[in-house]
Design an enzyme around this catalytic site. Structure first.
Site, PDB file in Angstrom:
ATOM      1  N   ARG A  19      35.633  61.199 106.003  1.00 27.32           N
ATOM      2  CA  ARG A  19      34.213  61.017 105.684  1.00 27.32           C
ATOM      3  C   ARG A  19      34.085  60.365 104.307  1.00 27.32           C
ATOM      4  NH1 ARG A  19      30.948  65.175 102.845  1.00 27.32           N
ATOM      5  NH2 ARG A  19      28.838  64.380 102.814  1.00 27.32           N
ATOM      6  N   HIS A  81      23.557  72.871  96.319  1.00 24.87           N
ATOM      7  CA  HIS A  81      22.205  72.476  95.939  1.00 24.87           C
ATOM      8  C   HIS A  81      21.120  73.268  96.666  1.00 24.87           C
ATOM      9  CE1 HIS A  81      24.782  69.252  94.667  1.00 24.87           C
ATOM     10  NE2 HIS A  81      25.057  68.983  95.920  1.00 24.87           N
ATOM     11  N   ASP A  88      23.815  84.547  95.027  1.00 24.19           N
ATOM     12  CA  ASP A  88      23.688  86.008  94.983  1.00 24.19           C
ATOM     13  C   ASP A  88      25.016  86.682  95.316  1.00 24.19           C
ATOM     14  OD1 ASP A  88      21.024  85.827  94.259  1.00 24.19           O
ATOM     15  OD2 ASP A  88      20.262  86.291  96.268  1.00 24.19           O
ATOM     16  N   GLU A  99      33.894  76.392  90.013  1.00 24.89           N
ATOM     17  CA  GLU A  99      33.217  75.492  90.954  1.00 24.89           C
ATOM     18  C   GLU A  99      33.873  74.124  90.856  1.00 24.89           C
ATOM     19  OE1 GLU A  99      28.706  73.636  91.596  1.00 24.89           O
ATOM     20  OE2 GLU A  99      29.084  75.069  89.981  1.00 24.89           O
ATOM     21  N   ILE A 102      34.584  67.167  94.197  1.00 22.64           N
ATOM     22  CA  ILE A 102      35.495  66.030  94.211  1.00 22.64           C
ATOM     23  C   ILE A 102      34.838  64.819  93.558  1.00 22.64           C
ATOM     24  CG2 ILE A 102      36.721  64.431  95.737  1.00 22.64           C
ATOM     25  CD1 ILE A 102      36.980  66.905  97.686  1.00 22.64           C
ATOM     26  N   SER A 103      33.594  64.563  93.905  1.00 24.84           N
ATOM     27  CA  SER A 103      32.875  63.424  93.323  1.00 24.84           C
ATOM     28  C   SER A 103      32.136  63.877  92.064  1.00 24.84           C
ATOM     29  CB  SER A 103      31.877  62.842  94.325  1.00 24.84           C
ATOM     30  OG  SER A 103      30.804  63.735  94.538  1.00 24.84           O
ATOM     31  N   ARG A 112      21.540  66.060  93.986  1.00 28.68           N
ATOM     32  CA  ARG A 112      22.880  66.618  93.781  1.00 28.68           C
ATOM     33  C   ARG A 112      23.114  67.061  92.333  1.00 28.68           C
ATOM     34  NH1 ARG A 112      25.817  65.471  98.475  1.00 28.68           N
ATOM     35  NH2 ARG A 112      25.094  63.603  99.565  1.00 28.68           N
TER      36      ARG A 112
END
Length: 147
Positions: A19, A81, A88, A99, A102-103, A112
């Site tokens: 993808r 997002h 929670d 966290e 990749i981009s 985003r």
């Protein structure tokens, strides 16, 4: 280490390598897992590696991590997002959370730019490609040894 680091991957990461490779690269999620496992052993870490397209499954793994994990690396995909529920769940986890994206989400569409998960994360790695996972594990190994 007595408990593993949970590496959680959200929606569409099962398509990694297929993808939008111009954004996410050509490595597959299996490649990422193999690289992470190869790095984990010398760092003294054990891993539990997961992927789901279902928000509730990611939440269930975070709940499981409360008892079974030393730390969490999470690439929540698009749930970054949108998911207050995931935030929670992470807020109920007492260990460190990193966290990973990749981009570079800050160079992409405006929606985003906001992350609910960042409100809980102890560290955020964006735009380093799949190497972000390696950076997250290296950071966690140091953090867990210092604890």
């Amino acid at each position: 280490m007595s408990k593993p680091v949970f590496v959680l991957n959200g929606p569409n990461l099962n398509l990694l390598g297929k993808r939008e490779p111009h954004i996410y690269g050509h490595e597959t999620l299996a490649d990422v897992e193999q690289t992470c496992r190869a790095l984990a052993a010398p760092l003294g870490l054990e891993l539990a590696f997961f992927q789901s397209n279902a928000e509730h499954q990611l939440i269930d793994w975070v709940h499981q991590a409360r008892d079974d994990a030393a730390a969490i690396v999470i690439n929540p995909g698009a749930f970054t997002h949108t998911s207050i529920a995931l935030l929670d769940a992470l807020n109920a986890f007492e260990g460190p959370v990193v966290e990973v994206h990749i981009s570079n989400v800050h160079k992409r569409e405006a929606f985003r730019h906001h992350s609910y998960v960042s409100g809980r994360a102890d560290a955020v790695i964006v735009g380093a490609g799949v190497q972000g996972y390696e950076l997250a594990l290296t950071h966690l190994a140091r953090k867990l040894k210092a604890a």
